[in-house]
Design an enzyme around this catalytic site. Sequence first.
Site, PDB file in Angstrom:
ATOM      1  N   ALA A  39      12.842  -1.666  10.091  1.00 34.25           N
ATOM      2  CA  ALA A  39      13.212  -0.082  11.347  1.00 34.25           C
ATOM      3  C   ALA A  39      12.111  -0.240  12.635  1.00 34.25           C
ATOM      4  CB  ALA A  39      12.423   1.271  10.362  1.00 34.25           C
ATOM      5  N   TYR A 137      10.139   0.182 -10.534  1.00 36.98           N
ATOM      6  CA  TYR A 137       9.416   0.321  -9.202  1.00 36.98           C
ATOM      7  C   TYR A 137       8.120   0.401  -9.898  1.00 36.98           C
ATOM      8  CZ  TYR A 137       6.820   2.660  -5.383  1.00 36.98           C
ATOM      9  OH  TYR A 137       5.465   2.553  -4.929  1.00 36.98           O
TER      10      TYR A 137
HETATM   11  N1  NAD Z   1       3.777   7.495   0.547  1.00 37.39           N
HETATM   12  C1  NAD Z   1       3.326   7.657  -0.696  1.00 37.39           C
HETATM   13  O1  NAD Z   1       3.546   8.469  -1.231  1.00 37.39           O
HETATM   14  C2  NAD Z   1       3.114   6.635  -1.634  1.00 37.39           C
HETATM   15  C3  NAD Z   1       2.215   6.865  -2.748  1.00 37.39           C
HETATM   16  C4  NAD Z   1       2.220   5.585  -3.737  1.00 37.39           C
HETATM   17  C5  NAD Z   1       1.975   4.139  -2.876  1.00 37.39           C
HETATM   18  N2  NAD Z   1       3.296   4.542  -1.831  1.00 37.39           N
HETATM   19  C6  NAD Z   1       3.320   2.887  -1.399  1.00 37.39           C
HETATM   20  O2  NAD Z   1       2.681   2.730   0.075  1.00 37.39           O
HETATM   21  C7  NAD Z   1       3.628   2.012   0.965  1.00 37.39           C
HETATM   22  C8  NAD Z   1       4.475   3.157   2.075  1.00 37.39           C
HETATM   23  O3  NAD Z   1       4.516   3.888   1.836  1.00 37.39           O
HETATM   24  P1  NAD Z   1       5.516   4.970   2.427  1.00 37.39           P
HETATM   25  O4  NAD Z   1       5.591   6.514   1.853  1.00 37.39           O
HETATM   26  O5  NAD Z   1       5.281   4.560   4.428  1.00 37.39           O
HETATM   27  O6  NAD Z   1       7.361   4.304   2.610  1.00 37.39           O
HETATM   28  P2  NAD Z   1       8.193   4.094   3.584  1.00 37.39           P
HETATM   29  O7  NAD Z   1       9.274   3.852   3.003  1.00 37.39           O
HETATM   30  O8  NAD Z   1       7.973   6.149   4.553  1.00 37.39           O
HETATM   31  O9  NAD Z   1       7.584   3.494   4.306  1.00 37.39           O
HETATM   32  C9  NAD Z   1       8.022   2.122   4.248  1.00 37.39           C
HETATM   33  C10 NAD Z   1       8.122   1.086   5.450  1.00 37.39           C
HETATM   34  O10 NAD Z   1       8.553  -0.277   5.102  1.00 37.39           O
HETATM   35  C11 NAD Z   1      10.302  -0.727   5.390  1.00 37.39           C
HETATM   36  N3  NAD Z   1      10.119  -1.375   4.442  1.00 37.39           N
HETATM   37  C12 NAD Z   1      11.272  -1.532   3.637  1.00 37.39           C
HETATM   38  N4  NAD Z   1      12.144  -2.739   3.148  1.00 37.39           N
HETATM   39  C13 NAD Z   1      11.618  -3.595   3.898  1.00 37.39           C
HETATM   40  C14 NAD Z   1      11.646  -4.744   4.014  1.00 37.39           C
HETATM   41  N5  NAD Z   1      12.546  -5.441   3.418  1.00 37.39           N
HETATM   42  N6  NAD Z   1      11.264  -5.816   5.079  1.00 37.39           N
HETATM   43  C15 NAD Z   1      10.511  -5.072   5.870  1.00 37.39           C
HETATM   44  N7  NAD Z   1       9.696  -4.331   5.945  1.00 37.39           N
HETATM   45  C16 NAD Z   1      10.582  -3.422   4.942  1.00 37.39           C
HETATM   46  C17 NAD Z   1      10.312   0.273   6.277  1.00 37.39           C
HETATM   47  O11 NAD Z   1      11.514   0.172   6.717  1.00 37.39           O
HETATM   48  C18 NAD Z   1       9.588   1.245   6.577  1.00 37.39           C
HETATM   49  O12 NAD Z   1       9.467   1.772   7.328  1.00 37.39           O
HETATM   50  C19 NAD Z   1       4.892   1.496  -0.553  1.00 37.39           C
HETATM   51  O13 NAD Z   1       5.081   0.257  -0.587  1.00 37.39           O
HETATM   52  C20 NAD Z   1       4.617   2.643  -1.479  1.00 37.39           C
HETATM   53  O14 NAD Z   1       4.809   1.762  -2.403  1.00 37.39           O
HETATM   54  C21 NAD Z   1       3.032   5.198  -1.413  1.00 37.39           C
END
Ligand code: NAD
Length: 254
Positions: A39, A137
Amino acid sequence: MGDTVVVVTGAAGRIGTYLRRVDGGLPARGWELVLVDTADPGEAHAAIDIGDDGALDALTDAMAGAVAVVHLAAIPHEDTWDALRRTNIDGTYRVLEAARRAGVRRAVLASSCHAVGFYPTGSVAPTDRPVRPDTLYGVSKAALEALGSLYADRHGLEVVSLRIGSCVDRPLSAFDLGIWLSPGDAVRLVDAALRGPVSGPTVVYGISANTRGWWDLTGARALGYAPQDDAEQFAGDVTEYTGPSLLGGDMAAS
Ligand SMILES: NC(=O)c1ccc[n+]([C@@H]2O[C@H](COP(=O)([O-])OP(=O)(O)OC[C@H]3O[C@@H](n4cnc5c(N)ncnc54)[C@H](O)[C@@H]3O)[C@@H](O)[C@H]2O)c1
């Protein structure tokens, strides 16, 4: 390029945006960011799909000269096995392998409580206990930690896996009052994970200084993390929690 260049995968996402923007984000702490995402984060970035077979070369190029990678790109919720394997497991392998090839020193990986989501609440699993994923997940995040461990032990990469709590603008449910990671504390946590002393594969929990927090922050504090926010300020404005008494919360029951 030099000792301050950090590649951020998933830079356009929620946490990636916090790391770029909240209180000046990582740039205000001296890091120069190279952004990777499928994105558009609204600024210069490498459009790389980490799930693609051909992504390894592009990722290695993006990491040339970088000192560290912060790997956030993922499907951040339950999905099909094929989708999770492609992005969260194969993608994490490519990110770590590219880091090794490019000579990156440290990788900070976004893990999750869902890797250990079937442990009961109130007694957060020590990081030396076996994983206990609550979803596919969660399995993908356990695999991320295992890949990080392999690259630390076999290749000497400094790897810090962050079991992140609920990292959103503000806590939404009573459950979140325990496990919220504020946007500002997310920046502080990742900054500490980039700088702190690391010996061997490292897994730490990451939440804010919540009055009702029950996660063990010993590991994160040893990296230099000093949380400043507390979910309690939102206590009067969250929904009731009626899910299971499990670390993974509602996701462990769905
Ligand atoms: N936000 C939370 O509460 C939370 C909690 C625990 C873990 N996490 C982990 O933290 C990380 C970020 O989470 P977030 O909330 O910002 O999620 P999000 O979905 O807002 O951001 C994820 C980003 O990864 C990108 N993405 C997805 N697939 C992709 C690919 N194949 N190649 C390149 N880019 C790709 C998306 O475009 C997006 O911008 C993730 O790994 C998530 O599992 C988040």
